[in-house]
Design an enzyme around this catalytic site. Sequence first.
Site: not given
Length: 189
Positions: A12, A85
């Site tokens: 986040n 990622e």
Amino acid sequence: MAKLFFRYSAMNAGKSTSLLQIAYNYEEQGQQVALFTAQIDDRCGVGSIASRLGIQRAAETFDEHTDFETLLTQRRGLACVLIDESQFLQPDQVRQLHRVAHMANIPTICFGLRSDFQGKPFPGSAHLLTLADDIEEIKTICACGRKATMNVRVDDNGQRVREGEQVVIGGNDRYHQACARCFYEGAAT
């Protein structure tokens, strides 16, 4: 000379938002970018990079068999490679991306987590920390207000999970960011 960049953070922190902004900036100048995300990340559909702010776009996917060096050096006019990622990269793939940056002169920017929910490094991240020419922490905050550097996994009832597979795909429903103090005290649930 191009470099391999690693931009890491806890959950986040806006990693995907930053990646999408960089892609936009390159494309606004008429330059070609290649966007990749991990095939196993299906939170917003396979082959999609999505920000919690609502921005989303299609990307190519990679898995443990993707040969980045072959794939990227065959492309002409590529101005930048952006990988979301990146903690899911294999160690050999990180080396391939390092070679792409230096031998094909294509800037390669990887965004990902540094460590898992147990505070252990992801293999891809460990190799990025070793090989990246430029490393930057993207900062975010813990619920207590301190800088978050750790990730906490929670179950369906919001209870902290301390053991299990290293990789369980999930978003805010499954992971929270935490400072080291809350991570060790267990207050980060």
